[in-house]
Design a protein around this motif. Structure first.
Motif, PDB file in Angstrom:
ATOM      1  N   THR A 148       0.796  -1.237   0.000  1.00  0.00           N
ATOM      2  CA  THR A 148       0.000   0.000   0.000  1.00  0.00           C
ATOM      3  C   THR A 148       0.824   1.282   0.000  1.00  0.00           C
ATOM      4  O   THR A 148       0.277   2.372   0.187  1.00  0.00           O
ATOM      5  N   TYR A 149       2.144   1.160  -0.223  1.00  0.00           N
ATOM      6  CA  TYR A 149       2.963   2.383  -0.290  1.00  0.00           C
ATOM      7  C   TYR A 149       2.518   3.205  -1.504  1.00  0.00           C
ATOM      8  O   TYR A 149       2.269   2.661  -2.578  1.00  0.00           O
ATOM      9  N   LYS A 150       2.458   4.531  -1.299  1.00  0.00           N
ATOM     10  CA  LYS A 150       2.086   5.457  -2.372  1.00  0.00           C
ATOM     11  C   LYS A 150       0.628   5.312  -2.804  1.00  0.00           C
ATOM     12  O   LYS A 150       0.252   5.823  -3.854  1.00  0.00           O
ATOM     13  N   ALA A 201       2.785   3.322   9.166  1.00  0.00           N
ATOM     14  CA  ALA A 201       2.395   4.671   9.588  1.00  0.00           C
ATOM     15  C   ALA A 201       2.905   5.697   8.568  1.00  0.00           C
ATOM     16  O   ALA A 201       2.215   6.667   8.247  1.00  0.00           O
ATOM     17  N   MET A 202       4.103   5.463   8.035  1.00  0.00           N
ATOM     18  CA  MET A 202       4.702   6.386   7.058  1.00  0.00           C
ATOM     19  C   MET A 202       3.804   6.616   5.841  1.00  0.00           C
ATOM     20  O   MET A 202       3.850   7.665   5.207  1.00  0.00           O
ATOM     21  N   TYR A 203       2.979   5.635   5.487  1.00  0.00           N
ATOM     22  CA  TYR A 203       2.187   5.745   4.249  1.00  0.00           C
ATOM     23  C   TYR A 203       0.974   6.667   4.418  1.00  0.00           C
ATOM     24  O   TYR A 203       0.340   7.034   3.432  1.00  0.00           O
ATOM     25  N   GLY A 204       0.622   6.961   5.687  1.00  0.00           N
ATOM     26  CA  GLY A 204      -0.479   7.890   5.937  1.00  0.00           C
ATOM     27  C   GLY A 204      -1.846   7.343   5.555  1.00  0.00           C
ATOM     28  O   GLY A 204      -2.813   8.103   5.430  1.00  0.00           O
ATOM     29  N   ILE A 251      10.181  -2.598  12.709  1.00  0.00           N
ATOM     30  CA  ILE A 251      10.967  -1.355  12.699  1.00  0.00           C
ATOM     31  C   ILE A 251      11.179  -1.039  11.219  1.00  0.00           C
ATOM     32  O   ILE A 251      11.771  -1.840  10.493  1.00  0.00           O
ATOM     33  N   HIS A 252      10.692   0.124  10.782  1.00  0.00           N
ATOM     34  CA  HIS A 252      10.666   0.393   9.337  1.00  0.00           C
ATOM     35  C   HIS A 252      12.082   0.544   8.754  1.00  0.00           C
ATOM     36  O   HIS A 252      12.386  -0.014   7.701  1.00  0.00           O
ATOM     37  N   TRP A 253      12.921   1.322   9.424  1.00  0.00           N
ATOM     38  CA  TRP A 253      14.316   1.535   8.974  1.00  0.00           C
ATOM     39  C   TRP A 253      15.211   1.498  10.205  1.00  0.00           C
ATOM     40  O   TRP A 253      14.827   2.024  11.245  1.00  0.00           O
ATOM     41  N   PRO A 254      16.429   0.962  10.088  1.00  0.00           N
ATOM     42  CA  PRO A 254      17.280   0.879  11.283  1.00  0.00           C
ATOM     43  C   PRO A 254      17.803   2.237  11.763  1.00  0.00           C
ATOM     44  O   PRO A 254      17.996   2.427  12.956  1.00  0.00           O
ATOM     45  N   ALA A 277       9.968  -9.467   0.424  1.00  0.00           N
ATOM     46  CA  ALA A 277      10.549  -8.732  -0.703  1.00  0.00           C
ATOM     47  C   ALA A 277       9.716  -7.486  -0.997  1.00  0.00           C
ATOM     48  O   ALA A 277       8.603  -7.596  -1.522  1.00  0.00           O
ATOM     49  N   TRP A 278      10.256  -6.301  -0.645  1.00  0.00           N
ATOM     50  CA  TRP A 278       9.504  -5.084  -1.018  1.00  0.00           C
ATOM     51  C   TRP A 278       9.909  -4.595  -2.412  1.00  0.00           C
ATOM     52  O   TRP A 278      10.964  -4.951  -2.908  1.00  0.00           O
ATOM     53  N   SER A 279       9.007  -3.818  -3.013  1.00  0.00           N
ATOM     54  CA  SER A 279       9.155  -3.425  -4.424  1.00  0.00           C
ATOM     55  C   SER A 279       9.502  -4.632  -5.289  1.00  0.00           C
ATOM     56  O   SER A 279      10.499  -4.630  -6.029  1.00  0.00           O
ATOM     57  N   ALA A 309      10.237  -3.962  -8.756  1.00  0.00           N
ATOM     58  CA  ALA A 309      11.132  -2.810  -8.918  1.00  0.00           C
ATOM     59  C   ALA A 309      10.321  -1.578  -9.344  1.00  0.00           C
ATOM     60  O   ALA A 309      10.727  -0.798 -10.198  1.00  0.00           O
ATOM     61  N   ARG A 310       9.148  -1.469  -8.720  1.00  0.00           N
ATOM     62  CA  ARG A 310       8.237  -0.342  -9.007  1.00  0.00           C
ATOM     63  C   ARG A 310       7.873  -0.267 -10.487  1.00  0.00           C
ATOM     64  O   ARG A 310       7.698   0.805 -11.046  1.00  0.00           O
ATOM     65  N   GLY A 311       7.807  -1.437 -11.110  1.00  0.00           N
ATOM     66  CA  GLY A 311       7.391  -1.523 -12.515  1.00  0.00           C
ATOM     67  C   GLY A 311       8.568  -1.575 -13.483  1.00  0.00           C
ATOM     68  O   GLY A 311       8.404  -1.909 -14.655  1.00  0.00           O
ATOM     69  N   SER A 336      15.881   0.201  -6.438  1.00  0.00           N
ATOM     70  CA  SER A 336      14.838   1.088  -6.970  1.00  0.00           C
ATOM     71  C   SER A 336      14.443   2.103  -5.920  1.00  0.00           C
ATOM     72  O   SER A 336      13.941   3.174  -6.232  1.00  0.00           O
ATOM     73  N   GLY A 337      14.601   1.732  -4.649  1.00  0.00           N
ATOM     74  CA  GLY A 337      14.205   2.608  -3.546  1.00  0.00           C
ATOM     75  C   GLY A 337      15.412   3.017  -2.725  1.00  0.00           C
ATOM     76  O   GLY A 337      16.558   2.916  -3.177  1.00  0.00           O
ATOM     77  N   SER A 338      15.138   3.437  -1.502  1.00  0.00           N
ATOM     78  CA  SER A 338      16.194   4.003  -0.659  1.00  0.00           C
ATOM     79  C   SER A 338      17.164   2.937  -0.173  1.00  0.00           C
ATOM     80  O   SER A 338      16.817   1.763  -0.038  1.00  0.00           O
ATOM     81  N   ASP A 339      18.377   3.394   0.142  1.00  0.00           N
ATOM     82  CA  ASP A 339      19.447   2.530   0.635  1.00  0.00           C
ATOM     83  C   ASP A 339      19.439   2.582   2.170  1.00  0.00           C
ATOM     84  O   ASP A 339      19.540   3.659   2.749  1.00  0.00           O
ATOM     85  N   ARG A 350      15.583  12.004   6.320  1.00  0.00           N
ATOM     86  CA  ARG A 350      16.175  11.926   4.979  1.00  0.00           C
ATOM     87  C   ARG A 350      15.793  10.599   4.334  1.00  0.00           C
ATOM     88  O   ARG A 350      15.475   9.638   5.002  1.00  0.00           O
ATOM     89  N   GLY A 351      15.879  10.550   3.008  1.00  0.00           N
ATOM     90  CA  GLY A 351      15.797   9.282   2.289  1.00  0.00           C
ATOM     91  C   GLY A 351      14.408   8.715   2.141  1.00  0.00           C
ATOM     92  O   GLY A 351      14.257   7.596   1.687  1.00  0.00           O
ATOM     93  N   ARG A 352      13.395   9.456   2.558  1.00  0.00           N
ATOM     94  CA  ARG A 352      12.061   8.908   2.403  1.00  0.00           C
ATOM     95  C   ARG A 352      11.511   9.205   1.033  1.00  0.00           C
ATOM     96  O   ARG A 352      10.593   8.621   0.584  1.00  0.00           O
TER      97      ARG A 352
HETATM   98  O1  LIG Z   1       7.582   2.366   1.138  1.00  0.00           O
HETATM   99  C1  LIG Z   1       8.271   2.327   2.156  1.00  0.00           C
HETATM  100  O2  LIG Z   1       8.007   1.570   3.092  1.00  0.00           O
HETATM  101  C2  LIG Z   1       9.446   3.199   2.253  1.00  0.00           C
HETATM  102  O3  LIG Z   1      10.091   3.265   3.252  1.00  0.00           O
HETATM  103  C3  LIG Z   1       9.786   3.974   1.020  1.00  0.00           C
HETATM  104  O4  LIG Z   1       9.207   5.204   1.127  1.00  0.00           O
HETATM  105  C4  LIG Z   1      11.273   4.089   0.874  1.00  0.00           C
HETATM  106  O5  LIG Z   1      11.769   5.044   1.757  1.00  0.00           O
HETATM  107  C5  LIG Z   1      11.720   4.377  -0.492  1.00  0.00           C
HETATM  108  O6  LIG Z   1      12.313   3.565  -1.085  1.00  0.00           O
HETATM  109  C6  LIG Z   1      11.446   5.685  -1.124  1.00  0.00           C
HETATM  110  O7  LIG Z   1      11.986   5.667  -2.416  1.00  0.00           O
END
Ligand SMILES: O=C(O)C(=O)[C@@H](O)[C@H](O)C(=O)CO
Ligand SMILES: NC(=O)C1=CN([C@@H]2O[C@H](COP(=O)(O)OP(=O)(O)OC[C@H]3O[C@@H](n4cnc5c(N)ncnc54)[C@H](OP(=O)(O)O)[C@@H]3O)[C@@H](O)[C@H]2O)C=CC1
Length: 277
Positions: free
Chosen positions: A20-22, A47-50, A106-109, A185-187, A190-192, A264-267, A275-277
């Motif tokens: 459900t991201y984006k 929670a980040m996705y709102g 935990i979403h990101w370390p 496995a997220w994305s 590879a987001r298409g 494809s996404g953040s490192d 940062r990096g979101r």
């Molecule tokens: O979708 C998620 O869960 C994320 O954390 C992404 O927003 C991620 O930060 C990302 O790859 C943004 O390009």
């Protein structure tokens, strides 16, 4: 119809779920309702996705028994401190309209700026409270996994990381297998971006399936959990229709060979607070 894997504390998780991201909050109830109507029983949100409230409305409107649903949410980056994490967890449960969550991550370390081991201890406490069945992590690198396991003796049920044919993540998957951690496995598409790959298209043509279906099938045959996102009914249906065929060893190997360690996404080594979101 959708096979399950078993997590650390015995909870079954459908191997294919709905991401459900984006998905805009204004559209999320509709999209998740379609996913549930078409057969999904596992929803990945954060929670980040709102959009947790909207996901929660779709779960409630589905009328499906709670024990047929598997719901994951994630602790957002600003809330790692133990008290903030407990409050964020309660907000997620409340927004989703649930008494008990199936999986909390935990979403990101955020390893350079937070005490992620203390955050992990807080998630373990939450699990002991009975409000969440399984706890895990996301975007953890090997050093982060070793640190939380060494400190607590508690192995995360899952590590949710980016994986697709351009980023096959073999070393991390091998560590997961060694420690009994389920790989998510997220994305997965590879987001298409992998859908136009000539090798993927050739495999798809050879088995009379779509590029998305063969990529999802590749993930499932590797044994990972996947949750592709789409807001289109026909694509959600297409992405669910992946259990009536199998990729042979040659097709699997040709997709494996696409790896180029490309994100494809953040490192995870770069994402830090703010940062990096
Ligand atoms: O979708 C998620 O869960 C994320 O954390 C992404 O927003 C991620 O930060 C990302 O790859 C943004 O390009
Ligand atoms: N833990 C983490 O840090 C992260 C977790 N995630 C989770 O993983 C989920 C999936 O990853 P996500 O980044 O969304 O990317 P995906 O790899 O699932 O790709 C989604 C994109 O592919 C398109 N798409 C989906 N199915 C098809 C199809 N059959 N044919 C053509 N195009 C298609 C979608 O378009 P459209 O919607 O227009 O159909 C969208 O643009 C997320 O939704 C989220 O739940 C994602 C990123 C990071």
């Amino acid at each position: 119809m959708i096979p399950t894997l078993t997590l650390a504390h015995g909870t079954p998780i459908p191997q294919l779920g709905f991401g459900t991201y984006k998905i805009d909050p204004a559209d999320a109830e509709r999209a998740v309702s379609i996913a549930l109507e078409l057969g999904h029983r596992h929803v990945d949100t954060a929670a980040m996705y709102g959009n947790e409230r909207d996901v929660g409305r779709a779960l409630a409107a589905s009328g499906l028994p709670r024990d047929e649903l598997f719901v994951t949410s994630k602790l957002d980056n600003p809330h790692h401190a133990p008290d903030a994490a407990r409050a964020a967890f309660e907000r997620s449960l409340d927004d989703l309209g649930l008494d008990v969550l199936d999986l909390y991550l935990i979403h990101w370390p955020l390893a350079a700026t937070t005490d992620y081991v203390a955050t992990w201890e807080t998630l373990v406490e939450l699990q002991h409270s009975g409000r969440v069945r399984e706890v895990g992590v996301s975007n953890f690198q090997p050093a982060h996994l070793r640190a939380v396991i060494d400190a607590t003796g508690v192995v995360p049920a899952v590590n949710q990381i980016e994986i697709n044919p351009y980023l096959t993540q073999e070393p991390l998957r091998a560590l997961h297998a060694e420690r009994g951690i389920v790989t998510q496995a997220w994305s997965p598409l590879a987001r298409g971006r992998v859908l136009d790959d000539p090798v993927v298209r050739r495999v798809a043509d050879a088995c009379g399936r779509t590029p998305s279906q063969v990529v999802l099938r590749w993930h499932l045959q590797r044994g990972d959990v996947v949750f592709p996102k789409s807001t289109h009914r026909e694509r959600i249906a297409e992405n669910l229709d992946v259990f009536g065929f199998e990729l042979d060893a040659e097709a699997m190997a040709s997709i494996d060979a696409l790896n180029r360690d490309e994100r494809s996404g953040s490192d995870p080594d770069v994402v830090e607070l703010g940062r990096g979101r």
